[in-house]
Design a protein around this motif. Sequence first.
Motif, PDB file in Angstrom:
ATOM      1  N   LEU A  27       0.824  -1.204   0.000  1.00 53.40           N
ATOM      2  CA  LEU A  27       0.000   0.000   0.000  1.00 53.40           C
ATOM      3  C   LEU A  27       0.858   1.252   0.000  1.00 53.40           C
ATOM      4  CD1 LEU A  27      -2.988  -0.823   2.350  1.00 53.40           C
ATOM      5  CD2 LEU A  27      -2.932  -0.709  -0.129  1.00 53.40           C
ATOM      6  N   ILE A  29      -2.460  12.103   5.719  1.00 55.82           N
ATOM      7  CA  ILE A  29      -2.795  11.102   6.718  1.00 55.82           C
ATOM      8  C   ILE A  29      -2.609   9.687   6.190  1.00 55.82           C
ATOM      9  CG2 ILE A  29      -4.342  12.550   8.051  1.00 55.82           C
ATOM     10  CD1 ILE A  29      -6.653  11.253   6.586  1.00 55.82           C
ATOM     11  N   ILE A  47      -4.372   5.965   7.220  1.00 53.62           N
ATOM     12  CA  ILE A  47      -5.230   5.226   6.292  1.00 53.62           C
ATOM     13  C   ILE A  47      -4.705   3.809   6.145  1.00 53.62           C
ATOM     14  CG2 ILE A  47      -6.084   5.116   3.938  1.00 53.62           C
ATOM     15  CD1 ILE A  47      -5.919   8.066   3.760  1.00 53.62           C
ATOM     16  N   PHE A  81      -6.339  -0.153   7.325  1.00 50.01           N
ATOM     17  CA  PHE A  81      -6.591  -1.386   6.588  1.00 50.01           C
ATOM     18  C   PHE A  81      -6.161  -2.603   7.379  1.00 50.01           C
ATOM     19  CE2 PHE A  81      -8.222  -0.936   2.355  1.00 50.01           C
ATOM     20  CZ  PHE A  81      -8.150   0.415   2.135  1.00 50.01           C
ATOM     21  N   MET A  98     -13.261  -1.834   2.744  1.00 49.13           N
ATOM     22  CA  MET A  98     -13.895  -1.043   1.696  1.00 49.13           C
ATOM     23  C   MET A  98     -15.382  -0.868   1.921  1.00 49.13           C
ATOM     24  SD  MET A  98     -12.033   0.230  -0.478  1.00 49.13           S
ATOM     25  CE  MET A  98     -10.424   0.201  -1.209  1.00 49.13           C
ATOM     26  N   PHE A 108     -17.092   2.242   3.034  1.00 48.37           N
ATOM     27  CA  PHE A 108     -17.240   3.425   2.194  1.00 48.37           C
ATOM     28  C   PHE A 108     -18.327   3.279   1.169  1.00 48.37           C
ATOM     29  CE2 PHE A 108     -13.858   5.794   3.866  1.00 48.37           C
ATOM     30  CZ  PHE A 108     -12.976   4.859   4.364  1.00 48.37           C
ATOM     31  N   PHE A 142     -15.561   3.630  12.283  1.00 45.17           N
ATOM     32  CA  PHE A 142     -14.326   3.526  11.502  1.00 45.17           C
ATOM     33  C   PHE A 142     -13.429   4.727  11.774  1.00 45.17           C
ATOM     34  CE2 PHE A 142     -11.989   1.693   8.067  1.00 45.17           C
ATOM     35  CZ  PHE A 142     -11.344   2.749   7.458  1.00 45.17           C
ATOM     36  N   LEU A 143     -14.035   5.913  11.710  1.00 44.07           N
ATOM     37  CA  LEU A 143     -13.271   7.141  11.976  1.00 44.07           C
ATOM     38  C   LEU A 143     -12.705   7.127  13.395  1.00 44.07           C
ATOM     39  CD1 LEU A 143     -15.149  10.223  10.545  1.00 44.07           C
ATOM     40  CD2 LEU A 143     -12.998   9.265   9.820  1.00 44.07           C
ATOM     41  N   MET A 188      -9.761   5.058  13.753  1.00 42.16           N
ATOM     42  CA  MET A 188      -8.563   5.662  13.190  1.00 42.16           C
ATOM     43  C   MET A 188      -7.887   6.599  14.171  1.00 42.16           C
ATOM     44  SD  MET A 188      -9.424   6.552   9.253  1.00 42.16           S
ATOM     45  CE  MET A 188      -7.776   6.931   8.723  1.00 42.16           C
TER      46      MET A 188
END
Lengths: 781, 220
Positions: B48, B59, B63, B67, B93, B96, B118-119, B122
């Motif tokens: 990635l 960021i 990100i 994953f 995925m 999103f 999810f946010l 993070m």
Amino acid sequence: RTVSHGSSGRLRGLFLVMVLVFLESSVFTLAFASSDQHSPTTAHSDGHKATDHGSHNNTGKAFPVLDLNYENVRVPFEISLWVLLASLMKLGFHLVPHLSNIVPESCLLIVVGLLVGGIIRGTGETVPPVLDSKLFFYILLPPIILDAGYFLPIRPFMENLGTILIFAVVGTLWNAFFVGGLLYGVCQIGTESSSILSRIGLLQCLLFGSIISAVDPVAVLAVFEEIHINELLHILVFGESLLNDAVTVVLYHLFEEFSGIGTVTLVKGFLGVISFFVVALGGVLVGVLYGILAAFTSRFTSHTRVIEPLFVFLYSYMAYLSAEIFHLSGIMALIACGAVMRPYVEANISHKSHTTIKYFLKMWSSVSETLIFIFLGVATVAGPHDWNWTFVTVTVILCLVARVIGVVGLTFIINKFRIVKLTTKDQFIIAYGGLRGAIAFSLGFLLEKDHFPEREIFLTAIITVIFFTVFVQGMTIKPLVELLAVKKKQEAKRSINEEIHTQFLDHLLTGIEDICGHYGHHHWKDKLNRFNKKYVKKCLIAGERSKEPQLIAFYHKMEMKQAIQLVESGGGIKLPSAMPSTVSMQNIQPRPPTKPAAERAIPQLSKTKEEEIRKILRTNLQRTRQRLRSYNRHTLVADPYEDGLSDLFLKKQKMFQIEKKMNTYLTVPAPPPDSPTMCRARLASDPQAYSIKPALNKVPMIQVDLASPQSPDSVNLLDEFGQANQQEEEEQGLMMKPPSRPREGKKPGEEDEAKDQQKLMRCLSDPGPSADEDEDGAFLP
Amino acid sequence: MGASQTRLEHNYDDLTEKSGFSHEQIKNLYQRFQQLSGNNEKISRDDLERIPALNNNPIRKQIITAFFDKRNQHQNDVGSLDEIGFEQFLMVMSHFRPVNSKATEEEKATVRKQKLRFLFNMHDTDNDGIITLDEYRTVVEELLSQSGAIETEVARAIADAAMLEVASTNVPHMAPDDFYEGITFEHFEQILKGIEMESRMHIRFLDKNAATMRCGKLSS
């Protein structure tokens, strides 16, 4: 209480009477003046010369002590009178209770215009043709459009651009052809061949259709401003009304030319399509050019701040006029100019200029709007009219039907491409909000009588449609919005958390798109932003601000706003309203890590022991502080707001801070007792703050905040060499401040400017508008 | 290669059910997965990080970490993986995907919660259920990292201010001795309720009804 109420009621009544008297007198003056309008201008100059000669010859005549010479000032006098009338009307409406809730302002203004026109006609004079097309398009319309364009919320506009364009272009085309075509059919079929209607050709009908089909930004603004619907619907209808100008211009010129010539060829039709793109894109290009010029000019205005607003207005107006020279869409030029120049100009100009621009734009657009509606009323009375029942009713019905079908049909297609679909409620509001206004009237007025014998029929029909939409739709839209429970505008201010997360989300989505390898929407937006940051900003923004990232700019803006708010709220006694909260930074500090006993350097103290120590230190420090204060009086920066109340809070604040220090220090080996100066120095400042001023620590600097929630002051006990500090502060922009103050939402940064407080006071002599925060949101997309 | 293809086909229905993508989308994403992993079974972090377009993203670290974060796999697991397979890739995925416009309010709320989660994950790097001041400071610093030399104090000031705002909104009255440990998930939801997550946090091409859907080639 009753006395004052009675007196204010009486005052109101008096004011209204005064307004009415003024109205009458002004009407008579205007009527009187207009009767002279018809005499040719040469007679005036002749007369003037004659009096000159006369005065030369008759030197024996007595010297006139009081003379009447109205002719010289006639035109400016009339203009001022109209504007004054409009403004007084605006005042008057808001004084009458409840009226502004029921009837939208635009309706009232048209009624006033009707009254004025009626009075003028009643006195036997001819009504002056006030809604002259030139006056309208070159003087009255630009301020409104510039106001709209400059404060256009870019982000929602861009997000919905596809939808807006489809409504504006396809919707208007559909409306024009539907109305024009069906009208022609009705004229031909429905009436006898000898009637005037059947003589109206297809092209004339199509021309009429194109005039009447455009949604009018002035009317939409006037009505929608009062109903406060949610941002999406507002931007959709409003954006459509702005962008359909290009279509209107093209169709109007196309059909005008065709009906003049009389033949339509396919080539001409094709050229028409091309000319649409030229008109639209050309207009935008002209606007962007002038916008960049304005932004570039504003880069150099740091020494002549007074004329900064002038550049904004002049460049925008030039953009409009330049576009009109080439028959490009002036409205689109104006919008593009305002939208493009805004982020750069705002970064360059002073705060006062920003306020000036905002207020001037609002003032001019408001006056323009008022005048337009009043003139509409007057022009209605002026005529000339030719009322034809069939034509008028069919037009009104067709307009409504066309709008509804158009919106529903287009939404069906658009929803396939939208993520946030438009619901039926939304569609209804969009259809219902399609108001027609003065632009349609002026376009109709522009038609020449020789080419269009049916001009009067058209004008009458246009006026009827305008009246219908403004009165009926304008008045009923507010209760309908309530009835249908349409989502209203969210009044919440944009918080810094939302800003952080919006940016975070943007980057996140761009990253995910990159991982997917999909060059989508976010990817290109990101590319544009980077291009903007790298090249454009450097050119157009002066100095350091060109490198300021958006988040920091937002943060500064917010701090500034709060500082202003604080000063406005009295700067002392009253609590700023926002959210009363006793949370302070010290609550946010992470709980001191509880290490297992073995790792500790010092044995863990029991709770009671901690309390004791705290008490002892507190009392001792209080004593030191009292000593400090007497020392302070001599080196204190003059602080006009200090009073007994703030002393109390000062003490409290100090205690909190000390306690906070306790909490961290008690678990860590206590530092050796320093010299008294260092002790004092460390009292109020966070350890981190030191790193900012490494060089200037020769003299102990104590930052003591008067931490009352009300007082914005922070007393900087600077040494006499304060300038060096000041300089550094300006360089950095933001200083780390001692955190913690029992004040919510106050960014710990801003109160550091005690000495700036004085400057701030002088700067902020004008009250910034507290109500509209919206347009000051993030303007960079 | 052939064997993995057929295995994948068997799993389509399974994957569709778990992630909510259609067969078409899963195929496309699988192609992309193959590109990224160099036709291996699993993707590692380096794969990635090699994507050139991500270099400009401030960021990117977060990100990429997301994953490999087990918490995003809907399996109540914690910790992080070193490599992820296609299924895990799909699960990440699926966060999103745009929400179906015909969904009920309840479903929308669930989707919204999922995206916010999810946010939150993070930001909450140490997985203690709260975003502490330090973690938030890191977030802001990362956001500003690409904007040239920003003094850390400014980033800290912004983070402090934001934290203060969260605390003030959610727990308005705190005694001086109370501690606000950090932003919990509920508070996080509260402060972001102005942003309609379910309609903003999505990639268009992951929409089931998108007219065109094609993954780009990995440009190297």
